[in-house]
Design a protein around this motif. Sequence first.
Motif, PDB file in Angstrom:
ATOM      1  N   ARG C 227       2.085  54.755 -64.516  1.00  0.00           N
ATOM      2  CA  ARG C 227       1.909  54.478 -63.349  1.00  0.00           C
ATOM      3  C   ARG C 227       3.157  52.939 -63.373  1.00  0.00           C
ATOM      4  N   ARG C 228       3.759  53.591 -63.879  1.00  0.00           N
ATOM      5  CA  ARG C 228       4.946  51.930 -63.095  1.00  0.00           C
ATOM      6  C   ARG C 228       6.226  52.799 -62.140  1.00  0.00           C
ATOM      7  N   GLN C 229       5.832  54.191 -61.801  1.00  0.00           N
ATOM      8  CA  GLN C 229       6.655  54.815 -61.470  1.00  0.00           C
ATOM      9  C   GLN C 229       7.806  55.071 -61.839  1.00  0.00           C
ATOM     10  N   LEU C 230       8.200  55.166 -63.335  1.00  0.00           N
ATOM     11  CA  LEU C 230       9.626  55.106 -64.514  1.00  0.00           C
ATOM     12  C   LEU C 230       9.594  55.995 -64.287  1.00  0.00           C
ATOM     13  N   GLU C 299      14.892  56.231 -66.106  1.00  0.00           N
ATOM     14  CA  GLU C 299      15.393  55.618 -64.997  1.00  0.00           C
ATOM     15  C   GLU C 299      14.333  54.540 -63.968  1.00  0.00           C
ATOM     16  N   GLY C 300      14.544  53.920 -64.227  1.00  0.00           N
ATOM     17  CA  GLY C 300      14.161  52.602 -63.156  1.00  0.00           C
ATOM     18  C   GLY C 300      14.903  51.953 -61.485  1.00  0.00           C
ATOM     19  N   PHE C 301      14.415  51.430 -60.834  1.00  0.00           N
ATOM     20  CA  PHE C 301      14.545  50.987 -59.817  1.00  0.00           C
ATOM     21  C   PHE C 301      16.465  51.036 -59.627  1.00  0.00           C
ATOM     22  N   LEU C 302      16.659  51.194 -58.719  1.00  0.00           N
ATOM     23  CA  LEU C 302      18.801  51.552 -58.327  1.00  0.00           C
ATOM     24  C   LEU C 302      19.293  52.322 -58.977  1.00  0.00           C
TER      25      LEU C 302
ATOM     26  N   GLY D   5      18.099  45.161 -53.878  1.00  0.00           N
ATOM     27  CA  GLY D   5      17.670  46.114 -53.693  1.00  0.00           C
ATOM     28  C   GLY D   5      17.275  47.113 -52.767  1.00  0.00           C
ATOM     29  N   HIS D   6      16.336  45.795 -52.975  1.00  0.00           N
ATOM     30  CA  HIS D   6      15.596  46.523 -50.820  1.00  0.00           C
ATOM     31  C   HIS D   6      16.580  46.829 -49.815  1.00  0.00           C
ATOM     32  N   GLY D  18      10.690  53.169 -59.501  1.00  0.00           N
ATOM     33  CA  GLY D  18       9.891  52.096 -60.094  1.00  0.00           C
ATOM     34  C   GLY D  18       9.157  51.308 -59.207  1.00  0.00           C
ATOM     35  N   LEU D  19       9.378  51.554 -58.132  1.00  0.00           N
ATOM     36  CA  LEU D  19       7.907  51.104 -57.106  1.00  0.00           C
ATOM     37  C   LEU D  19       7.030  51.603 -57.535  1.00  0.00           C
ATOM     38  N   VAL D  20       6.033  50.427 -57.560  1.00  0.00           N
ATOM     39  CA  VAL D  20       4.300  51.156 -57.781  1.00  0.00           C
ATOM     40  C   VAL D  20       3.414  51.275 -56.625  1.00  0.00           C
ATOM     41  N   GLU D  22       4.912  52.613 -54.125  1.00  0.00           N
ATOM     42  CA  GLU D  22       5.406  53.958 -53.771  1.00  0.00           C
ATOM     43  C   GLU D  22       4.700  55.320 -54.658  1.00  0.00           C
ATOM     44  N   ALA D 321      12.807  43.342 -60.357  1.00  0.00           N
ATOM     45  CA  ALA D 321      13.087  43.749 -59.222  1.00  0.00           C
ATOM     46  C   ALA D 321      11.895  44.450 -57.594  1.00  0.00           C
ATOM     47  N   PRO D 322      11.264  45.597 -58.052  1.00  0.00           N
ATOM     48  CA  PRO D 322      10.838  46.318 -57.457  1.00  0.00           C
ATOM     49  C   PRO D 322       9.240  46.336 -56.926  1.00  0.00           C
ATOM     50  N   LEU D 323       9.273  45.227 -59.154  1.00  0.00           N
ATOM     51  CA  LEU D 323       7.371  44.525 -58.759  1.00  0.00           C
ATOM     52  C   LEU D 323       7.755  43.508 -57.793  1.00  0.00           C
ATOM     53  N   LEU D 325       8.540  43.161 -55.042  1.00  0.00           N
ATOM     54  CA  LEU D 325       8.512  43.808 -53.554  1.00  0.00           C
ATOM     55  C   LEU D 325       7.356  44.549 -53.112  1.00  0.00           C
TER      56      LEU D 325
END
Lengths: 378, 378, 378, 378
Positions: C227-230, C299-302, D5-6, D18-20, D22, D321-323, D325
Amino acid sequence: MTVAGHAALCRGLVEPVGLVTERAEFASAGLAPLESLVFGGHEVRGGPLREMADGVLRDCGMPGLATAVGDALDEYDARIAPGVVRGGGRQIEAMGTGRLEVGSDAEAAAIVRADLDAFKKRCKVDRLVVVNVASTEPPAVRHPSWSDLDTLRVAIRGPEVVLPPSALYAYAAFEGGDAYVNFTPSVGSRIPALGQLAEERGAIHAGADGKTGETLVKSVLAELFARRQLRVLSWFGQNILGNEDGRVLEDPENKATKVRSKDHLLAKILGYPPESKVGIDYVRSLGEWKVAWDHIHFEGFLGQRMSMQFTWKGCDSVLAAPLVLDLVRLVDLAQRRGERGVAVALAPFFKDPMGTCEQRLVHQDETLVEWLSAPTSS
Amino acid sequence: MTVAGHAALCRGLVEPVGLVTERAEFASAGLAPLESLVFGGHEVRGGPLREMADGVLRDCGMPGLATAVGDALDEYDARIAPGVVRGGGRQIEAMGTGRLEVGSDAEAAAIVRADLDAFKKRCKVDRLVVVNVASTEPPAVRHPSWSDLDTLRVAIRGPEVVLPPSALYAYAAFEGGDAYVNFTPSVGSRIPALGQLAEERGAIHAGADGKTGETLVKSVLAELFARRQLRVLSWFGQNILGNEDGRVLEDPENKATKVRSKDHLLAKILGYPPESKVGIDYVRSLGEWKVAWDHIHFEGFLGQRMSMQFTWKGCDSVLAAPLVLDLVRLVDLAQRRGERGVAVALAPFFKDPMGTCEQRLVHQDETLVEWLSAPTSS
Amino acid sequence: MTVAGHAALCRGLVEPVGLVTERAEFASAGLAPLESLVFGGHEVRGGPLREMADGVLRDCGMPGLATAVGDALDEYDARIAPGVVRGGGRQIEAMGTGRLEVGSDAEAAAIVRADLDAFKKRCKVDRLVVVNVASTEPPAVRHPSWSDLDTLRVAIRGPEVVLPPSALYAYAAFEGGDAYVNFTPSVGSRIPALGQLAEERGAIHAGADGKTGETLVKSVLAELFARRQLRVLSWFGQNILGNEDGRVLEDPENKATKVRSKDHLLAKILGYPPESKVGIDYVRSLGEWKVAWDHIHFEGFLGQRMSMQFTWKGCDSVLAAPLVLDLVRLVDLAQRRGERGVAVALAPFFKDPMGTCEQRLVHQDETLVEWLSAPTSS
Amino acid sequence: MTVAGHAALCRGLVEPVGLVTERAEFASAGLAPLESLVFGGHEVRGGPLREMADGVLRDCGMPGLATAVGDALDEYDARIAPGVVRGGGRQIEAMGTGRLEVGSDAEAAAIVRADLDAFKKRCKVDRLVVVNVASTEPPAVRHPSWSDLDTLRVAIRGPEVVLPPSALYAYAAFEGGDAYVNFTPSVGSRIPALGQLAEERGAIHAGADGKTGETLVKSVLAELFARRQLRVLSWFGQNILGNEDGRVLEDPENKATKVRSKDHLLAKILGYPPESKVGIDYVRSLGEWKVAWDHIHFEGFLGQRMSMQFTWKGCDSVLAAPLVLDLVRLVDLAQRRGERGVAVALAPFFKDPMGTCEQRLVHQDETLVEWLSAPTSS
């Protein structure tokens, strides 16, 4: 727990696991047989011992034991005198059944001394070791009279509380030439005037703060980082525990003493002070169990940051009880060898060992083993 | 990693963290300065070193380093000869660029020996230490010729593979009087005939299997249980790692060698063999990182069962690289002191130390420090 | 454990903790009262139940319980028939007291069927649910006759082992219109011909492999990452356990079945298959306890790589026993509602649920609650 | 981190992990493309953004990123106005570069409002979302004027600090009809008068306290215990972190707000309040990393006590950070749909969601997905 365990050992119900003095190296040192020990005590909590022991033993998953050694517990019960609590901090004073009403520390010490003499006479024991296993007191405020025995003797006759309970028992023990062991982080015999008294009366003392869990692990594990030149950046430890000691430590004034005792050995072993913190929290549901989580953040070659974590899940009283038996036997041996003053060789048992800066378990233990086999050099 | 790190150290880009020989106790032992070391090698994988180092260093979170010391890596590249792989097991043999086509072990050894001589001449170095840091070989099957040097010399002239690569390099090193260090659990110089050869030529050797992670922790932590007479019921260890070594260990034939090396020290330290298992699994996503989880189940006073767990998260090559530098400096010192045969004092670096049964890190390290300051007694 | 626990519950000795069917949402669903259940069984191990239960309960730290409900265990003992083991793999067949000597699967099924009828008559029960809680069998090799009921009926009359024990009991249960629940990863009723038989006789079945520990955690925790797209890079799980099931799983042929059952739900929940492994090892000292360690690398953001670890320490039989009671009550309700075939709504209880791909505990449980309140739609 | 990140996302340097928003379910909801977002801000710390971002990104192991998007950071830098700190507690006020010297909250709000208008005009954006990602303020003391908008408007004209910074920004945003998101546990828009203002001006708001780590895990894991009727006896959580937020939380007055926000969801999910504690400590060496250790002590069938532990090691800013966004895109959608007031559907992003008691991540997320596809019902 110590008394119940001692009885179980003497009856052959359990094996001597967890007793340092039952290791092979200790076999020929001339230690008193376990069977020859007799226990008495002072207690600030009410209730028959059999019930209290049963509660603790149930928590530890040994429900049948209290019954199996019930008669030994009852006998011991008859040798318990009410404890002194004045100066023990609000948590300990609130326990209530202790004797607060004496007019001076000197009077309190005299009562304790009389209890000790009565015990020795009644049980026909030659030598006596007073072991402080009470809950941790708040940090003691240094009293001016502490630096000199004569001054102290005058001060304790006044109405002021000069000696917290942990020190008062040491005073009472030394007065009769008896030994004193401080298994807690409370001040105990670490007062110059008490040191003088011990020397004067030929009494032995040792302490402080039994090394049973997280700190025990630290005192071996920190060597790894030291010897491999791995730089400890931070060492964070968190303890949660559910017994009476934990409840008393909930009070910030008592916790302060404990945290201080747990947090200084890293700098000694590593040679530099890493960032470090030790937390202690009371979690009632854990009962007698203590869980420690430590997070060690360290740097290796090329600045690489790595980490180690450990959790230690132990039953506090089960870890401490055999050490009390060990300490009594070893102090007794020192007494018989004619030693006096601080028993420095007992360092491996303590978080904050008296008379030495050595914090490494392995070295402390090797020194103890050497002491065993070299009786004449104290 | 060792070469890159050495260059970074010599240029002052990083501090000497993780190097045992940079501890204060080693300062006056007369070790060769780091700057005086020159590196060469044999390699079975293709590709320029700068690229390979860059990949590893990125994985370890040090992306800039390969560039910063790129010229040193390129120089080193020019000193690399293709490695021998025959007898290294299907995983290593499949790496391909190694030299399989020689007709006999004797021929292979001669080629390696020629490489070593060429390196010494070209780089104008007086002394040379061959360090085996290759992937783990399958368990070696003892060849009848291993027990005697003369027999071995005959055997290696035939077409049969008598010496796996790890032993072949030892043979080649000793032939020229050079030292050999086995940083892997492969058989290396632990072959009687090779021991004879080393003595005959005055060569030094040491090993086996660098102690960098989980086993390192065990070798300090097990002392806690031994000295407190806490009975270890079971000690289960699980390692997951993602580098090339991990991939090779996926093959059961290579894994067998490794697990054997990791699993015997507990009995030595505790004095009895607890139930124990060590697992190793390859988890590609971890790259250069290795995570170990150990679960220790132990019994204390009154039969109470308690547990300790730890996780160790380290970058394998970062932990190993500085030890290679340490070993080279220490072996070099032994060479200059005129020692020959097994360098027993180097035990703290190995999981399976040659020449001693001592597995306790602290004792091993103390012995090393004593050796440093007592040059004449080897 | 189930029988002892049932007796303890009925006598009010313990609270209904761990029973799903005792949650508030289940109160008005018309489930059979716990008191109305009667237990019988087939057993391949020898020895009186009271003794076996006592061993297990002691291991779990509940030594008094076997005595407290001893009479219920004795009564149950009298209702036990010897079990069928042929085709159960070398571990199970070696347990010995089972009946191997029948000439055909048809004969074995007839004996089991007769046992079931005798039990129903003797205990005057209207409905019966056979629950497979035996040790895990090796992966079953699909027999050609499995795809069709008529063919199967012919095949089982021959001397060949066509149905492993887990399937044989399902066959016997369905023949009499009784229900069958497969709490193990063994094949059980997941054979098309058995599905036909269940439909034909109006029997209910459910399975497979009770979800009690590590997989249970996975089935909620994996949702976080989804759900968190991790992005889960790898999920490594290691289980250590010390009971009889663990011992049987030591055998690679039995372990294969188990690992297969534990390892497929991540792909279902995440929508992609991460690198994953599940290890199971037998550590005798743990007795009834199971410890699982999971390392999740994500893996998360970036592209940042992070990790989560958990350890789960549970008593396997304590976690499973109440679920058996739950399943019996729920299957019984389905029987009374006139349902037949696979009870899809029971998915939350299983690692490998029949009739659905849904692996998420929360969704499975919501579906079960909906089913409860919507009796007419099966 | 969000801005860097953006930029990295828009340039295709990284994948949208990490972006919900997406996730596949969000693809057809009509969210604004990431490229259409423009960032500005208020900052109380000095120094160019590129430098600050570089420090954070290095800590997170992404040293190259700040350079790769340096121009975007510089552009953003030019859109930063100095922030308001009065009322933010001694830690935040000490940061110094903020504007303390205004005479009243009304004046401060007017300045902020003017900054927002200038930003909208300059960057030619139609809609604006103010997101509070400042350090946690001390618990706000409820001011009498908070309960009514008219009273509040009078009060903020006086010299007293009526609104802490988190609320002041909400006020300023709502005044211009702009949206406000509170990513911190500070009071933000949870003031009745501000709720009135948002409704009056048709502004959207959401909060509070981004759910990124330990609490996120709790909000899925607690369901396991609830649905299996396993009784949680205690849940102890300890967080250690090393960034600026951690340093601010060292101050007990700021920590109190945070701990309050983290500690109430268990009772909601379980249906009863277990013994629970949440600790937060600052460990400088961890930098941007946060490690949480949770110990869950629970009771199963027959009163058996078991435990689960987890450690979560994450990079806080990378998780948050992605949250940010996501929230900006979702709030923007709500704005375009003509919604006003609290955006209840955004609950999955928050530890302490406004407008709902639902704490379970799965249910919160399902509600969000439903909201996406049912635009007319807010």
